[in-house]
Design an enzyme around this catalytic site. Structure first.
Site, PDB file in Angstrom:
ATOM      1  N   GLU A   1       0.840  -1.205   0.000  1.00  0.00           N
ATOM      2  CA  GLU A   1       0.000   0.000   0.000  1.00  0.00           C
ATOM      3  C   GLU A   1       0.876   1.256   0.000  1.00  0.00           C
ATOM      4  OE1 GLU A   1      -3.447   2.023   2.887  1.00  0.00           O
ATOM      5  OE2 GLU A   1      -2.124   0.449   3.647  1.00  0.00           O
TER       6      GLU A   1
ATOM      7  N   LYS B   1      -9.724   2.371  -2.671  1.00  0.00           N
ATOM      8  CA  LYS B   1     -10.170   1.847  -1.383  1.00  0.00           C
ATOM      9  C   LYS B   1     -11.546   2.392  -1.040  1.00  0.00           C
ATOM     10  CE  LYS B   1      -8.535   1.342   3.408  1.00  0.00           C
ATOM     11  NZ  LYS B   1      -7.469   1.700   4.357  1.00  0.00           N
TER      12      LYS B   1
ATOM     13  N   CYS C   1      -5.478  -2.700   3.039  1.00  0.00           N
ATOM     14  CA  CYS C   1      -5.289  -2.565   4.488  1.00  0.00           C
ATOM     15  C   CYS C   1      -6.546  -2.894   5.282  1.00  0.00           C
ATOM     16  CB  CYS C   1      -4.769  -1.155   4.795  1.00  0.00           C
ATOM     17  SG  CYS C   1      -4.175  -0.958   6.499  1.00  0.00           S
TER      18      CYS C   1
END
Length: 496
Positions: free
Chosen positions: A263, A321, A374
């Site tokens: 990430e 995301k 994440c």
């Protein structure tokens, strides 16, 4: 035994609360990195007995809150780490973060105890079921925080395979039933308690994960871990160092079928590099490259993104995301907060916007992958598979979590997602732990926490579609409802 509970009940409230909190801390030892699941069962059984000794619903709620304070205080102690990255600006918040997080999570358990005691005072089983409902609630409400669930203590054991049938909440239910079996044994109800223990023992061995080997023609995935400490990651003096480190590792040895960086691996905006990614393509030598990066759209909104670069340096696929971290990547009520000068800890440019297009993404030469960035890896119910995915693809920056419990708990949840979905997972973390996880949740290969390096690992084949993929949490919610009603009905006449 009743005398012992009576003696406990007349202790000063502060002493009882301290005992409950200590029991809760022991219960947290079942979570990673400790993995002492018997401690969780024993502590939860103690909590059930404490609940049974309460004089009224308010006292039951207070004791459960104390138990939760101890449990979440130890399990979530890593929550202070993000505030220590820039200690001069955010360090003062660290103790408040832990206190508020532990105390707030414990309130769910306190409310559960209160309602259970009002429905049927002294019922240990009803209290256990109420705790599972509390775990379900905190997993979903206020965007959810399903971290350190009671069921997570089974990760790494054969019992975790039951997640393929009912996800994390079935494991939490198994935890509560297991603890109740200890209560029955304590009360010398040998037949019921012993029979339940035997059934749970059999269940633990019924779904043993097989040893897996990738097919000879399986694609080889390169996991690249640059190990960029969070306080240096965005520092101009270190950016090129970490970029060069990833480029060198990408260009090393034989060419894999896919290269994956973590990430925000590239400390820049996609807007600035998209026109010329040839240096990355040269390093990958024709292999597709997955990397994390931030980007800005045409109206100035920022996204935390995953990019699939093709073999010639073009953007083949893009994923933004969707489930952002509250107070980390955005501030709830952001417009007001921005005027007050507040912004997310992880946001370099004032906060992110959630993406709208779910996965999967196409990986050239490999197939469809379910992308996760994440925090998204902790939400079992939010995974969008699409048609015939070959793997879960999770990139993360666990440098935020420090080097104690946080990264290992995050890794454990990744293992659970693989079991639930019946898919292998490629997990690449900035500072570790990066790992290839097979569809039974077993770690095939990994890069330890706190080192830089890379590993080439063949991709395990996926399993058949699991029951959890087909039905989600619905059957467990139905089972929980049935058990709660049945327990309430029986408890009206008999103490359990």
């Amino acid at each position: 035994m009743a005398d012992r509970l009576a003696r406990f009940a007349v202790l000063p409230a502060a002493v009882r609360l301290l005992i409950a909190a200590l029991a809760g801390a022991v219960g947290a030892l079942g979570q990673a990195p400790f993995g002492i699941w018997p401690a969780t069962l024993a502590a939860l059984a103690v909590a059930m007995l404490i609940h049974a000794s309460a004089y009224n619903a308010r006292q039951a709620a207070l004791m459960a809150w104390g138990f939760g304070i101890g449990y979440f205080g130890l399990a979530l102690h890593w929550i202070v780490e993000p505030f220590l990255v820039d200690i001069t600006r955010h360090g003062w918040m660290a103790p408040f973060a832990l206190i508020l997080m532990a105390g707030g999570a414990a309130l769910f358990w306190a409310l559960a105890a209160y309602l259970a005691a009002r429905m049927r005072p002294g019922s240990a089983l009803l209290f256990g079921l109420a705790l599972v409902w509390a775990e379900i609630t905190r997993s979903l409400i206020f965007t959810g925080f399903p971290w350190a669930l009671l069921g997570h203590v089974w990760i790494g054991t054969d019992m975790a395979q039951w997640a393929a049938f009912g996800g994390p909440h079935l494991l939490s239910l198994i935890t509560a039933i297991s603890a109740w079996s200890l209560v029955l044994l304590y009360r010398r109800r040998w037949l019921a308690g012993g029979g339940l223990v035997l059934a749970l023992f059999v269940a633990g061995f019924a779904l043993r994960a097989p040893m897996t080997e990738a097919a000879e023609d399986a694609p080889v995935i390169r996991l690249v871990q640059p190990n960029a400490p969070q306080h240096q990651k965005w520092d101009p003096a270190f950016r090129q160092l970490f970029m060069d480190r990833m480029v060198v590792m990408t260009a090393a040895e034989e060419v894999p079928d896919l290269v994956v960086w973590p990430e925000t691996a590239i400390p820049s905006l996609l807007n600035y590099i998209e026109a010329d990614m040839q240096p990355l393509a040269d390093a990958a030598r024709g292999a597709p490259l997955v990397f994390g990066i931030q980007r800005r759209d045409d109206v100035g909104r920022f996204y935390n993104s995953l990019v699939v670069m093709d073999g010639v340096g073009g953007v083949h696929a893009l994923y933004d995301k969707q489930h952002l971290v509250p107070f980390g990547e955005y501030i709830p009520g952001g417009a007001v907060a921005e005027r007050l000068g507040l912004r997310g800890l992880a946001a370099q440019m004032g906060g992110f916007t959630p993406g709208h297009a779910p996965g999967p993404v196409d990986l050239p030469g490999i197939g469809q992958a379910v992308p996760l960035i994440c925090y998204e890896g902790i939400f079992a119910e939010e995974i969008t598979r699409g048609d015939d995915p070959q793997l879960l693809l999770l990139i993360t920056n666990d440098a935020w979590f420090g080097r104690a419990a946080g990264p290992y708990q995050h890794l454990a949840q990744a293992r659970l997602r693989a079991i639930e979905q019946g898919l292998p997972m490629v997990r690449v973390a900035n500072t570790g732990v990066s790992a290839m996880i097979d569809p039974w949740g077993q770690i095939v290969a990994d890069l330890p926490l706190g080192i830089d390096g890379f590993i080439d690992v063949p991709l395990p084949a996926p399993r058949m579609e699991t029951y959890y993929v087909r039905w989600g949490d619905g059957p467990v919610f139905g089972l929980m409802t049935l058990l709660t009603l049945l327990c309430f009905a029986v408890a009206r006449r008999n103490s359990d």
